[in-house]
Enzyme design. Structure first.
Site, PDB file in Angstrom:
ATOM      1  N   LYS A 171     -10.827 -29.623 -19.840  1.00  0.00           N
ATOM      2  CA  LYS A 171     -10.194 -28.957 -18.698  1.00  0.00           C
ATOM      3  C   LYS A 171      -9.072 -28.026 -19.156  1.00  0.00           C
ATOM      4  O   LYS A 171      -8.909 -26.916 -18.613  1.00  0.00           O
ATOM      5  CB  LYS A 171      -9.642 -29.993 -17.712  1.00  0.00           C
ATOM      6  CG  LYS A 171      -8.927 -29.398 -16.504  1.00  0.00           C
ATOM      7  CD  LYS A 171      -9.841 -28.487 -15.677  1.00  0.00           C
ATOM      8  CE  LYS A 171      -9.077 -27.784 -14.548  1.00  0.00           C
ATOM      9  NZ  LYS A 171      -8.669 -28.686 -13.465  1.00  0.00           N
ATOM     10  N   LYS A 239       1.813 -26.415 -14.603  1.00  0.00           N
ATOM     11  CA  LYS A 239       1.703 -27.740 -15.235  1.00  0.00           C
ATOM     12  C   LYS A 239       0.552 -27.785 -16.217  1.00  0.00           C
ATOM     13  O   LYS A 239       0.690 -28.249 -17.359  1.00  0.00           O
ATOM     14  CB  LYS A 239       1.550 -28.803 -14.146  1.00  0.00           C
ATOM     15  CG  LYS A 239       1.284 -30.209 -14.658  1.00  0.00           C
ATOM     16  CD  LYS A 239      -0.200 -30.590 -14.625  1.00  0.00           C
ATOM     17  CE  LYS A 239      -0.745 -30.614 -13.210  1.00  0.00           C
ATOM     18  NZ  LYS A 239      -2.173 -31.039 -13.181  1.00  0.00           N
TER      19      LYS A 239
END
Length: 294
Positions: A171, A239
């Site tokens: 990811k 983030k």
């Protein structure tokens, strides 16, 4: 596997939970604010006031929360998932989080007789609603295979990436690709605008060529409309990019594009845009065009 506990019912999670119910699974849900999930209750989900109560009789627990610190909060400690799930439960973190936390969850899950998978997703709010997410799974392969029907309730491109943490690393690689793509899209639109091109004609002209991408198809129309509603929050993308930058640093990699895009998004966040969608990166270039400091 019949009963699923779901924790993390935001933009992505609520649609994913709804698709799980549509496939016939019983659904337990936990949220800090009950009123925000009243629609799921009306559709048949059972609300619990605490995490221990939500997970104690579940066959699988799915989490998709905001930040790595939130993952640690819901998994560890006396009131966490690992302490309260029954033996044999599958615990599946679908948050984009730290590979190191995924490895820690895996270790502690094994000690307690649980099966852990890290399974972050990509596809945005539209993919979550349509049940067409890409799901990137790390953990034991036999656990991946056992959970495949559950993943198929939420996505249609489901891949086993390797041992614990591999889903998260995949990811993060995805987010690195997206960072460059969104930045390139915004720079191209800024260039075309400066040259007096019709932006819609530009998009129609290049969408099916080598410059075409899912980001272009999804975000460019929103940019042209001035629609900055979040399909994916800037604050969450920051983030993700910080996680990728940290992991890259640990491998002594220099990812210059990632670092520049991260810096640009942090500038927007400091200007109050952190709740906007990622397409709001165009605001950074609009400031450049007007000669304002960015």
């Amino acid at each position: 596997m019949k009963k699923i506990a779901f924790i993390g019912l935001g933009i992505m999670g609520k649609s994913m939970a709804r698709n799980v119910m549509k496939k016939g699974y019983e659904l337990n849900i936990y949220a800090r604010t009950r009123s925000k999930v009243s629609d799921l209750e009306q559709e048949g989900a059972v609300f619990y006031e605490t995490i221990p109560a939500c997970v104690k009789d579940a066959d699988a627990v799915i989490t998709i929360v905001g930040y790595p610190k939130d993952v640690e909060e819901v998994y560890f400690g006396e009131n966490g998932i690992l302490q309260n799930a029954k033996q044999g439960t599958y615990v599946i973190d679908m948050t984009t989080s730290s590979p190191k936390i995924a490895e820690k969850i895996d270790r502690e899950a094994k000690e307690r007789g649980l099966h852990a998978l890290d399974a972050p997703v990509t596809g945005g709010d539209t993919g979550a609603k349509a049940g067409t997410l890409s799901i990137l799974v790390g953990g034991a392969k036999e656990d991946y295979e056992s959970c495949l029907p559950l993943f198929e309730a939420m996505g249609n491109n489901i891949n086993y990436e390797g041992a614990a943490g591999a889903g998260q690393n995949t990811k993060l690689a995805n987010q690195i690709m997206i960072a460059g793509t969104i930045s390139g899209l915004c720079e191209a639109l800024s260039y075309a605008k400066a040259k007096g091109l019709d932006l819609q004609t530009l998009l129609d002209s290049v969408a099916t060529g080598a410059a075409g991408s899912r980001q272009l198809d999804t975000l460019a129309p929103r940019i042209l409309k001035g629609d900055f509603a979040p399909g994916f929050f800037i604050k969450h993308f920051i983030k993700d990019m910080k996680l990728a930058a940290s992991e890259a640093k640990s491998e002594e990699l220099e990812l210059n594009v990632l670092e520049r895009v991260l810096d640009n998004y942090e500038t927007l966040a400091e200007a109050g845009c952190e709740e906007d969608g990622t397409q709001a990166l165009i605001k950074f270039y609009e400031k450049c065009e007007t000669g304002k400091e960015n």
